[in-house]
Scaffold this motif. Sequence first.
Motif, short mmCIF file in Angstrom:
data_model
loop_
_atom_site.label_atom_id
_atom_site.label_comp_id
_atom_site.label_asym_id
_atom_site.label_seq_id
_atom_site.Cartn_x
_atom_site.Cartn_y
_atom_site.Cartn_z
N UNK A 19 0.81 -1.21 0.00
CA UNK A 19 0.00 0.00 0.00
C UNK A 19 0.84 1.26 0.00
N UNK A 20 0.17 2.38 0.16
CA UNK A 20 0.81 3.69 0.05
C UNK A 20 1.88 3.93 1.12
N UNK A 21 2.88 4.69 0.72
CA UNK A 21 3.93 5.10 1.64
C UNK A 21 4.01 6.62 1.79
N UNK A 22 2.98 7.29 1.36
CA UNK A 22 2.95 8.75 1.48
C UNK A 22 1.53 9.23 1.74
N UNK A 23 1.41 10.28 2.54
CA UNK A 23 0.12 10.89 2.80
C UNK A 23 -0.18 11.93 1.72
N UNK A 24 -1.36 11.90 1.15
CA UNK A 24 -1.75 12.97 0.23
C UNK A 24 -2.26 14.15 1.05
N UNK A 25 -2.35 15.30 0.42
CA UNK A 25 -2.74 16.53 1.13
C UNK A 25 -4.11 16.40 1.79
N UNK A 26 -5.02 15.65 1.16
CA UNK A 26 -6.36 15.51 1.71
C UNK A 26 -6.33 14.85 3.07
N UNK A 27 -5.41 13.90 3.29
CA UNK A 27 -5.28 13.23 4.59
C UNK A 27 -4.83 14.24 5.64
N UNK A 28 -3.87 15.07 5.30
CA UNK A 28 -3.38 16.08 6.24
C UNK A 28 -4.47 17.07 6.61
N UNK A 29 -5.31 17.43 5.62
CA UNK A 29 -6.41 18.36 5.91
C UNK A 29 -7.42 17.75 6.88
N UNK A 30 -7.76 16.50 6.65
CA UNK A 30 -8.68 15.81 7.56
C UNK A 30 -8.06 15.69 8.95
N UNK A 31 -6.79 15.35 8.99
CA UNK A 31 -6.08 15.19 10.26
C UNK A 31 -6.11 16.49 11.06
N UNK A 32 -5.81 17.60 10.42
CA UNK A 32 -5.85 18.90 11.11
C UNK A 32 -7.26 19.25 11.54
N UNK A 33 -8.22 19.01 10.66
CA UNK A 33 -9.60 19.36 10.98
C UNK A 33 -10.15 18.62 12.17
N UNK A 34 -9.92 17.31 12.22
CA UNK A 34 -10.40 16.51 13.35
C UNK A 34 -9.65 16.90 14.62
N UNK A 35 -8.34 17.09 14.50
CA UNK A 35 -7.53 17.38 15.70
C UNK A 35 -7.87 18.73 16.30
N UNK A 36 -8.19 19.71 15.47
CA UNK A 36 -8.54 21.03 16.00
C UNK A 36 -9.76 20.96 16.91
N UNK A 37 -10.69 20.09 16.58
CA UNK A 37 -11.86 19.92 17.44
C UNK A 37 -11.50 19.07 18.67
N UNK A 38 -10.82 17.94 18.44
CA UNK A 38 -10.50 17.04 19.55
C UNK A 38 -9.60 17.69 20.60
N UNK A 39 -8.71 18.57 20.17
CA UNK A 39 -7.78 19.19 21.12
C UNK A 39 -8.34 20.46 21.76
N UNK A 40 -9.54 20.86 21.36
CA UNK A 40 -10.14 22.08 21.91
C UNK A 40 -10.81 21.85 23.26
N UNK A 41 -10.90 20.59 23.67
CA UNK A 41 -11.50 20.29 24.97
C UNK A 41 -10.84 19.05 25.55
N UNK A 42 -10.95 18.87 26.85
CA UNK A 42 -10.41 17.70 27.53
C UNK A 42 -11.54 17.05 28.32
#
Length: 628
Positions: free
Chosen positions: A230-253
């Motif tokens: 399988x793939x050995x590189x992240x495409x830009x779309x994966x990084x965008x999803x990663x940032x988007x989800x993390x911004x919400x998840x890290x906004x609260x504990x």
Amino acid sequence: MMRQTSAVQESWLEEVTQCLRDDKPIRKDLPEGGRLHIDRLLPFLFIYVETRKTEEVARSVTQSNASYLLTSTPKQVMPVIQALSAIAVERFGSFLVIRSGELGRDKFLTDDAPYLPPFEVSVWSTENAVVAKETFSQAVMASEARFRTPRVEERGAPPSVIDEEISVLPDCAVLSAEFAPIYRAPESAEIYPELRDQLIATLFDAGLRACAAFISSRGILKLTSHRSLGRRAFVDAVSRVDRGIDEIASAFDVLLAVTPINAQQAFQQFKSNSFKGEPSFLYRPLTIQVESAKQHLFSVSFDHMEDPVLYDLYREKQREVDLQLSLIASRQAAGFIEFGRALYGPVEPSLLAEAESILGTLSNGGPADFDDRVSEAPNADANYVSRRAQAMIAVYRRAWPDFKVDIELRDDLPSGLMVTNHRLLISKTTNMDRRRVEPLLSHEIGVHLLTYFNGSSQGLRLFRSGLSGYEGMQEGLAVFAEYLSGGMTVERLKLIAARVVACADMLAGVPFEHTFYRLVQDYKFTHFGAFNLALRVYRGGGLAKDAIYLRGLLELLDHLKRGGALEPFWMGKIASSHFGVMEELAARGLLKQPSVYPLFLATGEGRERLDRARQGMRPIDMVQSKES
């Protein structure tokens, strides 16, 4: 005009060819539409040629791979494949092309069918790709089908002109796979999303298995698994999803949001009421507007991610963050307990039986060789714990300078320690046996913080914030770290088991005071100890989280007994169900080895204890009074 187009294509192919010879990745748009994506030179290429009709799954299956060609212009296919196959044959000796497509109709589905019939998967291959075709067919037939089962039918002739043209190229093998579009409603453009995702996953996996069989039959490469292709590189779309989800998840504990800020006062009030009634707990104001956060969470676009494995991981995380937001919004409300149950699960009968067995054994004097003499060591206050934490962190930082932890002494926490992201929070009311400090720091620093920082180095934030459901294995691993550090005392194991019993009571509707008295009378907890334990379980309206410590420990011990490795668990915060996924991502080169390893595994004693656990161990066998 034709000469200009030809010149552009020739220049484009020369650039692609040079990149392949230099072992550089390729992600280029074709001159007349389409894309060529090759993250490394491999002895295969997946292709999809667009038609006038929508073929969403065929396109998605193709672009899920590490090496693929999408085109809307059939005449572009042959020049590209000729150029690629020449280099691949030179490197590997042979080259496999797999073309995906969708059949014009779902011929087995009729209006009067009394049940959902099988669906057609049509395959054809050249003689030199028979092993790939057979492997593909077997994988499709063996796949889990929740709605309709596949029926593979072989064609006797190439299904398209492109298949026929590719088949005459020197040392080039061809596999064509076309399937009924069962993910679309027969008489409309409506899509069945669950069926679509299942179909993509099935055909993607079958395609990789076919490639692996082709490669192995020719001795081209040595593979640890078909998924390593399988793939050995992240495409830009994966990084965008990663940032988007993390911004919400890290906004609260979650834990800070549901942990009372008046634990000491609540205990004194409960004590003054002769330990009767329900304590009154106060909580921090939420730092996030839940409805707005959910809106942002579900506005994250999953389009163009291309990698179905990562797609599934982020969808799981999205659903978990949604549940967490619902949980904190329901503090002290009737729905809180059910959101907690959905996040952390019920207390299974087998888990409760294990907890009660541990408590029964420890309440009757402990294991046969247990020495229950009272320690003469002085107690440790918050300042002592902070100094020992700074010393341990300094050792980790010498091994890896990015291990930067903020230590905070807090007066708004119950007695003890807590980790949130890169911060270690220590309650100012902390007061414990000094023998427990190093094991507890191994729990918090050597597991929770270590996996946070190792996850941070993986390139995706998901691995530091945690894959969906990671907390059970994470806490089991952290408790196991206390054992590896030589600090699993009777009191500690008793506490972990009692948490399970208290969670079972809470979920069954038993009032706070009844659980409190059970802990005091049946299991000999002090009033303060019983109160703190019950507080953790009944906070917010009833939180089932504390059952995961023993559950995760049991899962980990079973994993070790079966010969499982610990390595993937140090790469980031993962659940036991993600063990195979982590191995796959590591094999594909998408994950790095841990940047730093736990200190407790660097000692001879720690390794000896790990070896004992591999031979088979239950939690009660972990009591270590003589080692401490």
